[in-house]
Motif scaffolding. Structure first.
Motif, PDB file in Angstrom:
ATOM      1  N   LEU A 164       0.831  -1.211   0.000  1.00 58.27           N
ATOM      2  CA  LEU A 164       0.000   0.000   0.000  1.00 58.27           C
ATOM      3  C   LEU A 164       0.862   1.256   0.000  1.00 58.27           C
ATOM      4  O   LEU A 164       0.522   2.254  -0.645  1.00 58.27           O
ATOM      5  N   ALA A 165       1.979   1.217   0.713  1.00 57.55           N
ATOM      6  CA  ALA A 165       2.880   2.371   0.726  1.00 57.55           C
ATOM      7  C   ALA A 165       3.465   2.620  -0.661  1.00 57.55           C
ATOM      8  O   ALA A 165       3.585   3.775  -1.099  1.00 57.55           O
ATOM      9  N   ALA A 166       3.824   1.558  -1.369  1.00 55.53           N
ATOM     10  CA  ALA A 166       4.381   1.710  -2.716  1.00 55.53           C
ATOM     11  C   ALA A 166       3.336   2.256  -3.683  1.00 55.53           C
ATOM     12  O   ALA A 166       3.623   3.134  -4.507  1.00 55.53           O
ATOM     13  N   VAL A 167       2.113   1.758  -3.583  1.00 59.11           N
ATOM     14  CA  VAL A 167       1.021   2.242  -4.425  1.00 59.11           C
ATOM     15  C   VAL A 167       0.753   3.718  -4.153  1.00 59.11           C
ATOM     16  O   VAL A 167       0.570   4.525  -5.078  1.00 59.11           O
ATOM     17  N   HIS A 168       0.744   4.073  -2.883  1.00 60.44           N
ATOM     18  CA  HIS A 168       0.494   5.471  -2.495  1.00 60.44           C
ATOM     19  C   HIS A 168       1.577   6.395  -3.029  1.00 60.44           C
ATOM     20  O   HIS A 168       1.295   7.507  -3.504  1.00 60.44           O
ATOM     21  N   ALA A 169       2.803   5.939  -3.007  1.00 59.93           N
ATOM     22  CA  ALA A 169       3.919   6.771  -3.454  1.00 59.93           C
ATOM     23  C   ALA A 169       3.855   7.070  -4.953  1.00 59.93           C
ATOM     24  O   ALA A 169       4.394   8.082  -5.410  1.00 59.93           O
ATOM     25  N   ARG A 170       3.197   6.222  -5.715  1.00 58.40           N
ATOM     26  CA  ARG A 170       3.125   6.404  -7.162  1.00 58.40           C
ATOM     27  C   ARG A 170       1.874   7.149  -7.619  1.00 58.40           C
ATOM     28  O   ARG A 170       1.783   7.572  -8.781  1.00 58.40           O
ATOM     29  N   ALA A 171       0.906   7.311  -6.738  1.00 61.92           N
ATOM     30  CA  ALA A 171      -0.411   7.810  -7.144  1.00 61.92           C
ATOM     31  C   ALA A 171      -0.361   9.216  -7.723  1.00 61.92           C
ATOM     32  O   ALA A 171      -1.017   9.510  -8.736  1.00 61.92           O
ATOM     33  N   THR A 177      -1.536   8.587 -16.588  1.00 62.76           N
ATOM     34  CA  THR A 177      -1.021   7.298 -17.039  1.00 62.76           C
ATOM     35  C   THR A 177      -1.617   6.161 -16.212  1.00 62.76           C
ATOM     36  O   THR A 177      -2.031   6.352 -15.063  1.00 62.76           O
ATOM     37  N   PHE A 178      -1.634   4.981 -16.792  1.00 62.85           N
ATOM     38  CA  PHE A 178      -2.133   3.809 -16.087  1.00 62.85           C
ATOM     39  C   PHE A 178      -1.067   3.277 -15.134  1.00 62.85           C
ATOM     40  O   PHE A 178       0.111   3.214 -15.483  1.00 62.85           O
ATOM     41  N   LEU A 220      -0.580  -2.550 -10.702  1.00 65.60           N
ATOM     42  CA  LEU A 220      -1.251  -3.784 -11.113  1.00 65.60           C
ATOM     43  C   LEU A 220      -0.321  -4.980 -10.939  1.00 65.60           C
ATOM     44  O   LEU A 220      -0.746  -6.043 -10.469  1.00 65.60           O
ATOM     45  N   ALA A 221       0.945  -4.799 -11.293  1.00 66.44           N
ATOM     46  CA  ALA A 221       1.899  -5.900 -11.142  1.00 66.44           C
ATOM     47  C   ALA A 221       2.022  -6.317  -9.678  1.00 66.44           C
ATOM     48  O   ALA A 221       2.072  -7.511  -9.357  1.00 66.44           O
ATOM     49  N   ASP A 222       2.060  -5.329  -8.784  1.00 67.21           N
ATOM     50  CA  ASP A 222       2.136  -5.637  -7.352  1.00 67.21           C
ATOM     51  C   ASP A 222       0.875  -6.356  -6.873  1.00 67.21           C
ATOM     52  O   ASP A 222       0.942  -7.298  -6.065  1.00 67.21           O
ATOM     53  N   LEU A 223      -0.281  -5.926  -7.364  1.00 63.77           N
ATOM     54  CA  LEU A 223      -1.538  -6.548  -6.956  1.00 63.77           C
ATOM     55  C   LEU A 223      -1.647  -7.975  -7.485  1.00 63.77           C
ATOM     56  O   LEU A 223      -2.133  -8.872  -6.789  1.00 63.77           O
ATOM     57  N   VAL A 224      -1.185  -8.185  -8.711  1.00 68.50           N
ATOM     58  CA  VAL A 224      -1.171  -9.535  -9.274  1.00 68.50           C
ATOM     59  C   VAL A 224      -0.261 -10.442  -8.442  1.00 68.50           C
ATOM     60  O   VAL A 224      -0.627 -11.577  -8.101  1.00 68.50           O
ATOM     61  N   ALA A 225       0.926  -9.941  -8.101  1.00 66.26           N
ATOM     62  CA  ALA A 225       1.882 -10.734  -7.324  1.00 66.26           C
ATOM     63  C   ALA A 225       1.321 -11.097  -5.953  1.00 66.26           C
ATOM     64  O   ALA A 225       1.633 -12.163  -5.401  1.00 66.26           O
ATOM     65  N   ALA A 226       0.488 -10.214  -5.407  1.00 61.61           N
ATOM     66  CA  ALA A 226      -0.115 -10.463  -4.092  1.00 61.61           C
ATOM     67  C   ALA A 226      -1.318 -11.391  -4.168  1.00 61.61           C
ATOM     68  O   ALA A 226      -1.896 -11.742  -3.135  1.00 61.61           O
ATOM     69  N   GLY A 227      -1.709 -11.779  -5.374  1.00 66.27           N
ATOM     70  CA  GLY A 227      -2.876 -12.635  -5.540  1.00 66.27           C
ATOM     71  C   GLY A 227      -4.187 -11.897  -5.431  1.00 66.27           C
ATOM     72  O   GLY A 227      -5.248 -12.511  -5.294  1.00 66.27           O
ATOM     73  N   TYR A 228      -4.132 -10.557  -5.549  1.00 66.44           N
ATOM     74  CA  TYR A 228      -5.332  -9.761  -5.301  1.00 66.44           C
ATOM     75  C   TYR A 228      -6.376  -9.921  -6.396  1.00 66.44           C
ATOM     76  O   TYR A 228      -7.577  -9.849  -6.126  1.00 66.44           O
ATOM     77  N   LEU A 229      -5.955 -10.151  -7.629  1.00 64.45           N
ATOM     78  CA  LEU A 229      -6.939 -10.338  -8.693  1.00 64.45           C
ATOM     79  C   LEU A 229      -7.617 -11.698  -8.597  1.00 64.45           C
ATOM     80  O   LEU A 229      -8.576 -11.972  -9.314  1.00 64.45           O
ATOM     81  N   ARG A 230      -7.121 -12.547  -7.703  1.00 68.31           N
ATOM     82  CA  ARG A 230      -7.768 -13.830  -7.418  1.00 68.31           C
ATOM     83  C   ARG A 230      -8.448 -13.823  -6.058  1.00 68.31           C
ATOM     84  O   ARG A 230      -8.743 -14.882  -5.489  1.00 68.31           O
ATOM     85  N   ALA A 231      -8.718 -12.632  -5.534  1.00 66.19           N
ATOM     86  CA  ALA A 231      -9.294 -12.528  -4.186  1.00 66.19           C
ATOM     87  C   ALA A 231     -10.604 -13.295  -4.058  1.00 66.19           C
ATOM     88  O   ALA A 231     -10.843 -13.993  -3.063  1.00 66.19           O
ATOM     89  N   PHE A 232     -11.487 -13.170  -5.049  1.00 63.92           N
ATOM     90  CA  PHE A 232     -12.797 -13.817  -4.988  1.00 63.92           C
ATOM     91  C   PHE A 232     -12.771 -15.260  -5.489  1.00 63.92           C
ATOM     92  O   PHE A 232     -13.746 -15.992  -5.310  1.00 63.92           O
ATOM     93  N   VAL A 233     -11.718 -15.661  -6.163  1.00 66.81           N
ATOM     94  CA  VAL A 233     -11.658 -17.006  -6.725  1.00 66.81           C
ATOM     95  C   VAL A 233     -11.601 -18.021  -5.582  1.00 66.81           C
ATOM     96  O   VAL A 233     -10.781 -17.888  -4.673  1.00 66.81           O
ATOM     97  N   PRO A 234     -12.480 -19.025  -5.587  1.00 66.44           N
ATOM     98  CA  PRO A 234     -12.460 -20.016  -4.511  1.00 66.44           C
ATOM     99  C   PRO A 234     -11.100 -20.690  -4.371  1.00 66.44           C
ATOM    100  O   PRO A 234     -10.360 -20.844  -5.349  1.00 66.44           O
ATOM    101  N   VAL A 235     -10.795 -21.103  -3.152  1.00 66.87           N
ATOM    102  CA  VAL A 235      -9.509 -21.743  -2.879  1.00 66.87           C
ATOM    103  C   VAL A 235      -9.322 -22.964  -3.770  1.00 66.87           C
ATOM    104  O   VAL A 235      -8.224 -23.221  -4.282  1.00 66.87           O
TER     105      VAL A 235
END
Length: 386
Positions: A14-21, A29-30, A35-50
């Protein structure tokens, strides 16, 4: 015993994301690194069942995460919100025995990024009508032709959940919901240059015969309101997560207001900090009152969705009301934070100024103020007569 909500977002992330905002807002810019950090954290799979390779988080847990992410970078949170809405509604339906969109969860587990292609200029029917044509194909698939606006994640999405009107049978028109892939028949414009939420890059998407194969066409509904479980799942996840994003903006604005009130000093009061001024204290308290109420209601209604609470015929009124209250409360909190923070916050480079621009986007998301009031009025007064 209440289970502690699970989390995927670390403080360092969250600190890294905040620093870039700020830079992404300034440069329009996008946030690819976010997004890369969120993907690495598994965040785009948050709702996907275990069992499918995800985290299996509940709606309340993801709402809490979205509030934290939005406090760090509102536009990043709003952008990824669209992927989470599509996967969240799929998870809700699957949990209730409907596997028609289970392919979405498998896609997300495999790394696909989903966007929403529903909004259309001049379409105030929103989900209950469409200007886009859905043309049936011999194999059972559909080709979509039309223009969608506010397509968040525009530079990076790989799958687009969209819909259009199949009027091939004039006596039985249908709104057809399906998923198209990025490629032939899909053109994303480079036309996103807005007052706020700039890093979402929610550009216009032009569909010109974009193809949804039969296995990715999951609903054919008559135009107008529908009792289909898909409609409830969509509204529930969309409105709750949207409310969470704007509540996160309010949370950060309140933090900044408190910081500024302690930092600023008053010559009139012998150098004492403004945090001791009764008028400033009143404004900060007003902001905290609004923020506390917003957070409690967002997470409570999310929990009600998770637990299948019985709101009966008032479910949609509760959901659209949540969106309006949360976005309006966030605007109030940001405004009060500006009022206690001094003229420095009016600088275009200040974080509060950016939050002020970002929070205004809340008025444009469905359900808008007029639609929500109509829904709530009908839920308590009955339908209008005549």
């Amino acid at each position: 015993m209440t289970r502690r909500p699970r989390t995927l977002l670390t403080d360092d992330l969250l600190a890294a994301v905040h620093a870039r905002a700020a830079q992404h807002d300034r440069d329009n810019t996008f946030p690819h690194d976010d997004l890369a950090d969120l993907v690495a954290a598994g965040y785009l799979r948050a709702f996907v069942p275990v069992g499918l390779g995800g985290a299996g988080l509940t709606l309340e847990e993801v709402a809490r995460e979205q509030a934290r992410l939005a406090a760090a970078a509102p536009a990043t949170a709003l952008a990824v919100n669209m992927h989470l809405v599509v996967t969240g509604l799929a998870a809700h339906l699957l949990a209730h025995g409907d596997d028609s969109v289970a392919f979405v969860l498998r896609d997300a587990a495999a790394g696909e990024v989903y966007a929403f292609g529903n909004s259309e200029a001049g379409n105030d029917l929103v989900m209950f009508g469409s200007r886009t044509r859905a043309v049936p194909q011999a194999d059972g698939g559909y080709r979509y032709t039309g223009t969608k606006i506010f397509t968040s994640l525009s530079p990076v999405w790989t799958r687009l959940a969209t819909f259009g009107l199949d009027d091939s049978d004039p006596g039985d028109p249908r709104l057809v919901h399906g998923v198209v892939s990025r490629g032939e028949g899909v053109h994303a414009k480079d036309d996103w240059d807005t007052l706020g939420m700039r890093a979402t890059q929610s550009a216009t998407t032009v569909l010109d015969g974009a193809y949804a194969p039969p296995g990715q066409v999951y609903r054919r509904l008559p135009p107008g309101p529908s009792a289909d479980p898909f409609v409830f799942a969509l509204f529930a996840v969309f409105e709750v997560l949207l409310a969470a994003v704007y509540t996160g903006i309010g949370r950060r604005a309140l933090e900044l207001g408190v910081e500024h009130a302690h930092r600023r000093t008053s010559m009139k009061h012998d150098g004492r900090p403004y945090a001791q001024d009764p008028d400033i204290r009143w404004k900060v308290a007003d902001a905290a009152l609004a923020q506390d109420g917003a957070e409690l209601q967002v997470f409570a209604l999310a929990r009600d969705v998770d637990e299948d609470a019985d709101h009966g015929a008032r479910w949609f009124a509760q959901l659209v009301g949540l969106k309006v209250r949360a976005t309006e409360s966030a605007r109030v909190v940001v405004d009060l934070a500006l009022r206690v923070s001094g003229g420095g916050a009016y600088s275009s480079g200040s974080e509060l100024a950016r939050l002020y621009r970002d929070v205004l986007a809340g008025i444009y998301h469905p359900s808008d103020d007029e639609s929500a009031h109509g829904t709530v009025a009908t839920s308590v007064l009955g339908p209008p007569q005549g």
